[in-house]
Design an enzyme around this catalytic site. Structure first.
Site, PDB file in Angstrom:
ATOM      1  N   LYS A   1     -12.302  -1.348   6.868  1.00 11.52           N
ATOM      2  CA  LYS A   1     -11.287  -2.392   7.814  1.00 11.52           C
ATOM      3  C   LYS A   1     -11.902  -2.511   9.409  1.00 11.52           C
ATOM      4  O   LYS A   1     -11.803  -3.349   9.783  1.00 11.52           O
ATOM      5  CB  LYS A   1      -9.766  -2.115   7.978  1.00 11.52           C
ATOM      6  CG  LYS A   1      -8.800  -1.866   6.499  1.00 11.52           C
ATOM      7  CD  LYS A   1      -8.617  -3.300   5.679  1.00 11.52           C
ATOM      8  CE  LYS A   1      -8.754  -2.904   4.346  1.00 11.52           C
ATOM      9  NZ  LYS A   1      -7.991  -1.877   3.645  1.00 11.52           N
TER      10      LYS A   1
ATOM     11  N   ASP B   1      -1.499   7.054   6.009  1.00 11.74           N
ATOM     12  CA  ASP B   1      -2.497   5.987   5.343  1.00 11.74           C
ATOM     13  C   ASP B   1      -3.102   5.292   6.648  1.00 11.74           C
ATOM     14  O   ASP B   1      -2.375   4.569   7.523  1.00 11.74           O
ATOM     15  CB  ASP B   1      -2.076   5.741   4.797  1.00 11.74           C
ATOM     16  CG  ASP B   1      -2.800   3.889   4.111  1.00 11.74           C
ATOM     17  OD1 ASP B   1      -4.415   3.819   4.830  1.00 11.74           O
ATOM     18  OD2 ASP B   1      -3.245   3.335   3.163  1.00 11.74           O
TER      19      ASP B   1
ATOM     20  N   TRP C   1       1.120  -1.106   0.291  1.00  9.29           N
ATOM     21  CA  TRP C   1      -0.105  -0.029   0.183  1.00  9.29           C
ATOM     22  C   TRP C   1       1.003   1.336   0.256  1.00  9.29           C
ATOM     23  O   TRP C   1       0.600   2.016  -1.073  1.00  9.29           O
ATOM     24  CB  TRP C   1      -0.915  -0.077   1.629  1.00  9.29           C
ATOM     25  CG  TRP C   1      -1.881  -1.527   0.766  1.00  9.29           C
ATOM     26  CD1 TRP C   1      -2.088  -2.074   1.993  1.00  9.29           C
ATOM     27  CD2 TRP C   1      -2.517  -1.476  -0.375  1.00  9.29           C
ATOM     28  NE1 TRP C   1      -3.435  -2.918   2.199  1.00  9.29           N
ATOM     29  CE2 TRP C   1      -3.410  -2.875   0.342  1.00  9.29           C
ATOM     30  CE3 TRP C   1      -3.131  -0.439  -1.300  1.00  9.29           C
ATOM     31  CZ2 TRP C   1      -4.262  -3.344  -0.575  1.00  9.29           C
ATOM     32  CZ3 TRP C   1      -4.146  -1.352  -1.994  1.00  9.29           C
ATOM     33  CH2 TRP C   1      -4.280  -2.732  -1.662  1.00  9.29           C
TER      34      TRP C   1
HETATM   35  C1  LIG Z   1      -7.085  -1.803   2.368  1.00  7.96           C
HETATM   36  C2  LIG Z   1      -6.265  -1.082   2.781  1.00  7.96           C
HETATM   37  C3  LIG Z   1      -6.204  -0.026   1.211  1.00  7.96           C
HETATM   38  C4  LIG Z   1      -6.680   0.206   0.259  1.00  7.96           C
HETATM   39  O1  LIG Z   1      -7.991   0.549   0.486  1.00  7.96           O
HETATM   40  P1  LIG Z   1      -8.817   0.987  -0.628  1.00  7.96           P
HETATM   41  O2  LIG Z   1     -10.135   1.735   0.173  1.00  7.96           O
HETATM   42  O3  LIG Z   1      -9.695  -0.389  -0.858  1.00  7.96           O
HETATM   43  O4  LIG Z   1      -9.248   1.661  -1.278  1.00  7.96           O
HETATM   44  C5  LIG Z   1      -5.325   0.931   1.724  1.00  7.96           C
HETATM   45  N1  LIG Z   1      -3.622   1.109   2.416  1.00  7.96           N
HETATM   46  C6  LIG Z   1      -4.162   0.148   3.521  1.00  7.96           C
HETATM   47  C7  LIG Z   1      -3.091   0.640   4.336  1.00  7.96           C
HETATM   48  C8  LIG Z   1      -5.109  -0.807   3.857  1.00  7.96           C
HETATM   49  O5  LIG Z   1      -5.539  -1.391   4.389  1.00  7.96           O
END
Ligand SMILES: *Cc1c(COP(=O)(O)O)cnc(C)c1O
Length: 355
Positions: free
Chosen positions: A190, A166, A99
């Site tokens: 999540k 993020d 990511w």
């Molecule tokens: C799941 C995840 C993403 C991607 O998220 P989307 O909403 O599917 O674009 C990005 N960063 C992390 C750390 C993730 O766990």
């Protein structure tokens, strides 16, 4: 049979939140209408949005001068919105996984992008510690929890420049010093809501400083000004997110979420370290509380499929590891009860007795 949901994302939500969401889908606030079929600008839905924003600010202790946005597009759209809005000359990125790398790739399209450190050479089993963030960078981007590899940055780092994070997979699982960041974002699926909404915490005065034209929908200012209502927001996931935020508050807030996360992680890592059949994959000091990754010990490698079957037959769901790590991943998000962790530990112990 009771299911224990360790899915990495979309993932477990509090039962109460799912039930309340279902009620709102059928009859929202006794209105005789579904939350899905009313205007996002109606008084009733505006109240949902306002409460979600207020609870987010309260629970994370967000200082004045920040906006909380609920947008579409997922964390992946933020990978490009962040450099679009903040990268004038140079940005710094810490490469701690897939990511993080995807976020960095987008930045390269907007300006000089410095990878300050990377743990790619060891399949991202640890968080690099020795690195220097260039003092002239516009921002320093981190991924606080690496969902795939099971590593986590548990303390907000010190940085000579403002940070962007993020926090898709560890938001609201620990207190955060928001003042160190100009932007914190994540997909809600999540730890917060069903898929479809992205949360963004953005420092108002950090926006509007770059010289490029920013397309309207990708400009944070649009959504700050519009209160996340410039266009139609994902109303149903926002409703669920608001209910999850209420739930977190009722449970005792983010401090209590952290206490539970520490307790659950200690239980499961304790068993991984004790049990002769399994080994953890992440460096001990960087172990994630949210995504706990482990594999069969080398001498028991051939038992991997057997254990997956054994655990699945006993109600464990979503424990197969990501294909790039293999083995197992038990995601222990806020809504996962301690009893589920204990059920997985029981499986591991029973399986050990058989071998
Ligand atoms: C799941 C995840 C993403 C991607 O998220 P989307 O909403 O599917 O674009 C990005 N960063 C992390 C750390 C993730 O766990």
């Amino acid at each position: 049979m009771k299911k224990h949901n360790f899915s990495a994302g979309p993932s477990i939500l509090p039962r109460e939140v799912i039930e309340e969401t279902a009620k709102g889908v059928l009859d929202f606030n006794g209105s005789g209408l579904s939350v899905m079929e009313i205007s996002h600008r109606s008084k009733d839905f505006q109240a949902v949005m306002d409460e979600a924003v207020a609870l987010f600010k309260e629970l994370l202790n967000i200082p004045d001068g920040y906006s909380v946005l609920f947008l579409g597009g997922g964390a992946s759209t933020q990978f490009c919105m962040v450099p679009y809005n903040f990268l004038e000359k140079k940005a710094a990125y810490l490469n701690t996984g897939v990511w993080a790398k995807k976020a960095m790739k987008e930045a390269k399209g907007f300006g000089e992008t410095v990878e300050v450190a990377s743990s790619a050479e060891s399949t991202y089993t640890y968080i690099p510690k020795d690195y220097t963030v260039p003092a002239d960078a516009d921002y320093f981007h981190i991924t606080t929890n690496n969902t795939i590899y099971g590593t986590e940055i548990l303390k907000d780092p010190d940085s000579p420049v403002p940070m962007v994070a993020d926090m898709s997979s560890d938001i609201l699982s620990r207190p955060v010093d928001v003042s160190k960041y100009i932007c914190i974002y994540g997909g809600a699926q999540k730890n917060l809501a069903p898929a479809g909404v992205t949360f963004v915490i953005v420092k108002n005065e950090a926006v509007g400083k770059v010289s490029r034209y920013i397309p309207t929908m990708l400009n944070y200012q649009t959504h700050i000004d519009g209160g996340s209502m410039f266009n139609t927001p994902p109303v149903l996931p926002i409703y669920s997110a608001m209910l999850t935020l209420r739930w977190i508050k009722a449970q005792g807030g983010v401090k209590e979420m952290e206490r539970r996360a520490i307790e659950k992680a200690a239980m499961l890592y304790g068993e991984i370290d004790r049990n002769k059949l399994f080994v953890g994959t992440a460096a001990k000091e960087d172990r994630s509380r949210m995504n706990i990754c482990f594999v069969m010990a080398p001498e028991y490698k051939e038992l991997e499929a057997d254990f997956l079957k054994f655990a699945t037959e006993r109600g464990m769901v979503g424990i197969k590891g990501h294909r790039s790590v293999g083995g197992f991943r038990a995601s222990c998000y806020n809504a996962l009860p301690k009893e589920s962790v204990q059920a997985l530990i029981d499986c591991m112990q029973e399986f050990e007795k058989l071998h």
